[in-house]
Design a protein around this motif. Structure first.
Motif, PDB file in Angstrom:
ATOM      1  N   SER A   7      80.248   8.242   1.206  1.00 28.31           N
ATOM      2  CA  SER A   7      81.453   9.087   1.261  1.00 28.31           C
ATOM      3  C   SER A   7      81.075  10.439   1.852  1.00 28.31           C
ATOM      4  O   SER A   7      79.903  10.762   2.001  1.00 28.31           O
ATOM      5  CB  SER A   7      81.990   9.370  -0.136  1.00 28.31           C
ATOM      6  OG  SER A   7      82.238   8.212  -0.838  1.00 28.31           O
ATOM      7  N   ALA A   8      82.098  11.231   2.079  1.00 30.28           N
ATOM      8  CA  ALA A   8      81.885  12.612   2.505  1.00 30.28           C
ATOM      9  C   ALA A   8      81.132  13.369   1.404  1.00 30.28           C
ATOM     10  O   ALA A   8      81.195  12.997   0.230  1.00 30.28           O
ATOM     11  CB  ALA A   8      83.225  13.278   2.769  1.00 30.28           C
ATOM     12  N   GLU A  33      83.817  12.193   6.500  1.00 31.60           N
ATOM     13  CA  GLU A  33      83.038  10.960   6.261  1.00 31.60           C
ATOM     14  C   GLU A  33      81.969  10.772   7.331  1.00 31.60           C
ATOM     15  O   GLU A  33      80.859  10.318   7.052  1.00 31.60           O
ATOM     16  CB  GLU A  33      83.967   9.741   6.282  1.00 31.60           C
ATOM     17  CG  GLU A  33      85.092   9.754   5.258  1.00 31.60           C
ATOM     18  CD  GLU A  33      84.633   9.583   3.822  1.00 31.60           C
ATOM     19  OE1 GLU A  33      83.812   8.698   3.553  1.00 31.60           O
ATOM     20  OE2 GLU A  33      85.104  10.352   2.967  1.00 31.60           O
ATOM     21  N   PHE A  82      85.812   4.777   3.263  1.00 34.77           N
ATOM     22  CA  PHE A  82      87.292   4.909   3.187  1.00 34.77           C
ATOM     23  C   PHE A  82      88.046   5.086   4.494  1.00 34.77           C
ATOM     24  O   PHE A  82      89.234   5.334   4.483  1.00 34.77           O
ATOM     25  CB  PHE A  82      87.613   5.939   2.098  1.00 34.77           C
ATOM     26  CG  PHE A  82      88.284   7.250   2.369  1.00 34.77           C
ATOM     27  CD1 PHE A  82      87.676   8.238   3.126  1.00 34.77           C
ATOM     28  CD2 PHE A  82      89.531   7.505   1.823  1.00 34.77           C
ATOM     29  CE1 PHE A  82      88.293   9.468   3.307  1.00 34.77           C
ATOM     30  CE2 PHE A  82      90.154   8.732   2.002  1.00 34.77           C
ATOM     31  CZ  PHE A  82      89.521   9.707   2.746  1.00 34.77           C
ATOM     32  N   ARG A  84      92.570   7.946  -1.492  1.00 33.21           N
ATOM     33  CA  ARG A  84      91.503   8.680  -2.176  1.00 33.21           C
ATOM     34  C   ARG A  84      90.629   7.748  -2.998  1.00 33.21           C
ATOM     35  O   ARG A  84      91.118   6.829  -3.642  1.00 33.21           O
ATOM     36  CB  ARG A  84      92.099   9.767  -3.105  1.00 33.21           C
ATOM     37  CG  ARG A  84      92.734  10.943  -2.406  1.00 33.21           C
ATOM     38  CD  ARG A  84      91.867  11.597  -1.363  1.00 33.21           C
ATOM     39  NE  ARG A  84      90.573  12.069  -1.820  1.00 33.21           N
ATOM     40  CZ  ARG A  84      90.340  13.271  -2.309  1.00 33.21           C
ATOM     41  NH1 ARG A  84      91.324  14.138  -2.429  1.00 33.21           N
ATOM     42  NH2 ARG A  84      89.128  13.627  -2.674  1.00 33.21           N
ATOM     43  N   GLY A  85      89.355   8.022  -2.956  1.00 34.87           N
ATOM     44  CA  GLY A  85      88.415   7.208  -3.723  1.00 34.87           C
ATOM     45  C   GLY A  85      88.222   5.817  -3.133  1.00 34.87           C
ATOM     46  O   GLY A  85      87.690   4.926  -3.787  1.00 34.87           O
ATOM     47  N   GLY A  86      88.623   5.627  -1.886  1.00 37.99           N
ATOM     48  CA  GLY A  86      88.631   4.283  -1.307  1.00 37.99           C
ATOM     49  C   GLY A  86      87.282   3.757  -0.834  1.00 37.99           C
ATOM     50  O   GLY A  86      87.189   2.614  -0.365  1.00 37.99           O
ATOM     51  N   SER A  87      86.213   4.560  -0.977  1.00 39.57           N
ATOM     52  CA  SER A  87      84.929   4.098  -0.433  1.00 39.57           C
ATOM     53  C   SER A  87      84.328   2.918  -1.200  1.00 39.57           C
ATOM     54  O   SER A  87      83.609   2.113  -0.616  1.00 39.57           O
ATOM     55  CB  SER A  87      83.913   5.238  -0.418  1.00 39.57           C
ATOM     56  OG  SER A  87      84.410   6.284   0.367  1.00 39.57           O
TER      57      SER A  87
HETATM   58  N1  ASP Z   1      85.716  10.846   0.379  1.00 42.49           N
HETATM   59  C1  ASP Z   1      86.891  10.136  -0.054  1.00 42.49           C
HETATM   60  C2  ASP Z   1      87.508  10.795  -1.257  1.00 42.49           C
HETATM   61  O1  ASP Z   1      86.951  11.749  -1.768  1.00 42.49           O
HETATM   62  C3  ASP Z   1      86.637   8.686  -0.308  1.00 42.49           C
HETATM   63  C4  ASP Z   1      85.764   8.389  -1.495  1.00 42.49           C
HETATM   64  O2  ASP Z   1      85.056   9.241  -1.980  1.00 42.49           O
HETATM   65  O3  ASP Z   1      85.798   7.258  -1.984  1.00 42.49           O
HETATM   66  O4  ASP Z   1      88.547  10.361  -1.684  1.00 42.49           O
END
Ligand code: ASP
Ligand code: MG
Length: 442
Positions: A39-40, A124, A184, A198-201
């Motif tokens: 992720s980023a 990312e 993501f 969000r959180g898709g990684s």
């Molecule tokens: N960087 C993205 C986020 O913060 C994807 C991830 O972290 O899963 O939502």
């Protein structure tokens, strides 16, 4: 060959120190190579969203201040790792692109979901290039294979297209090859950048695991695997060494924050092993989520999950089914999560978590129309494969709580969980009691 996919979240690559730890993990987990999804850097996605919002309302100065901070932080981390020069060719165009995108948004006075996804891709991609240097792997752009629809901001994967596009990757990822790619992100059939939400990684990693016929996908995070309860409420909470996919699904549906709910489906389809491990303590116990359920004794509960902030809406029997269904639909469209919709001849109860301002407003409208709406509830779920064989065990645990104001039982189609509503204020008391009774035994 047996391929492993590793995923590191933002906090696992958020600083030079974290990246050094991740490098050690990659070396020990992938001596033969494999695929790493990152992720980023921690906080970057939030910063880019903030910059886009500022640009969208015409405040380019603030957007550029945020961009400058983002850039300085990235350069500092890269410098710390001795990779500043090595990254210049990849990074300079990315910073320039983000600057241009923000300028464009400010000129138009709007940040569309499509433009925002393009901006988020920069975060990312910066991190994937940095991680590739640290891990001594090769950067590959995930957008080559992660084919999605065009629902910007929350794109849906196109599984067949992903599998087809991944053919080249399947061939190339032979022993000795280590690739690093972004979390993501995806791309539409026209090649326009999307994000999975969000959180898709985690979902990127498991979708890639599926498309690449991986044997194992490891999600590296900052807890010791999936725990038996929230450690902030239960001191005796401990990692669950092995659990079934059904248990993991029930846990994430009822509030456990470890895995993104969407990330579990690919493992169910493809049958790889999914592992959750702690970057801070790589040798601590981890959780393996298995397609074939591990042995459990009848009635055994594996974990106690909860979610607070639930609102209840009660519909009288005379209303029939249409109004509650309609309310559930408009609440979900506004961003609410639905935890229950129970109907009996005595009336219908809808349990939702508003999540967004828009959903809170819909709830307000329902209350104003004369329906009974109550906030301040929570849902507790007892989860375990053992409940399949002895579902009544969950009721015995409930009965043992004695005189508690239980607001309703939510038994869905999942046979590995039973959930019920309690006043939020009782969580601090009930979760530890349930944990010591059901998980630790009497
Ligand atoms: N960087 C993205 C986020 O913060 C994807 C991830 O972290 O899963 O939502
Ligand atoms: Mg993140």
């Amino acid at each position: 060959m047996s391929l492993k996919v590793l995923k590191f979240g933002g906090s696992s690559v958020g600083s030079a120190e974290a990246l050094r730890r991740a490098t050690t993990i990659v070396r020990s987990e992938l001596p033969q190579g494999g695929l790493v999804v990152v992720s980023a850097l921690k906080g970057t996605t939030d910063q880019i969203i903030e910059a886009c919002s500022a640009a969208g309302r015409g405040d380019l100065a603030w957007a550029q201040t945020v961009l400058a901070a983002l850039q300085a932080r990235h350069l500092e981390v890269a410098g710390d790792l001795g990779h500043r020069e090595g990254l210049q060719a990849a990074w300079d165009p990315l910073f320039a692109r983000l600057d241009q995108l923000l300028t464009g948004m400010a000129m138009l006075g709007e940040a569309t979901p499509r433009a925002r996804d393009a901006a988020l891709a920069v975060g990312e991609t910066l991190s994937a290039h940095l991680a590739a240097l640290c891990f001594e792997g090769t950067f590959q752009d995930v957008r080559e294979v992660m084919k999605t629809d065009a629902r910007f901001g929350k794109a849906r994967p196109r599984l067949e297209a992903i599998r087809e596009a991944a053919g080249v990757w399947r061939e190339a990822l032979s022993p000795g090859v280590l690739w690093v790619t972004q979390g993501f992100l995806g791309s539409t059939p026209e090649g326009v950048t999307t994000t999975l939400g969000r959180g898709g990684s985690d979902t990127s990693a498991t979708l890639l695991g599926e498309a690449l016929d991986a044997q194992e996908v490891q999600i590296w995070t900052d807890v010791d695997g999936v725990l038996t309860a929230d450690p902030s409420l239960v001191r005796a909470a401990r990692p669950i060494p092995q659990m079934s996919l059904g248990e993991a699904e029930a846990l994430s549906a009822f509030g456990a924050r470890v895995l993104h709910a969407d990330s579990l489906a690919p493992g169910g389809r493809a049958g790889f092993r999914l592992v959750v491990a702690n970057t801070l303590r790589p040798d601590a116990s981890r959780t393996e989520i298995l397609p074939v359920p591990p042995a459990r004794s009848a009635g055994e509960v594996t974990s106690v999950a909860y979610k607070e902030g639930i609102s209840l809406v009660r519909f009288p029997a005379s209303a029939g089914l249409e109004p509650p269904l309609e309310a559930a639909r408009s609440l979900e469209e506004a961003g609410a999560l639905r935890f229950g919709l129970i109907s009996s001849p005595a009336g219908t109860l809808l349990a939702v978590r508003p999540e967004t301002h828009a959903a809170t407003e819909v709830l307000g409208t329902l209350a104003a129309s004369g329906l009974a709406c109550e906030s301040g509830w929570a849902v507790i779920a007892l989860v375990g494969e053992g409940l399949r064989a002895d579902p009544v065990a969950a009721l015995r645990h409930l009965a043992a709580l004695g005189d508690e104001p239980i607001g309703g039982l939510l038994t869905g189609s999942s046979t590995v969980s039973i959930a019920f509503l309690v006043p939020e204020s009782r969580l601090g008391n009930l979760i530890p009691r349930l944990h010591s009774r059901c998980v630790d035994g009497l």
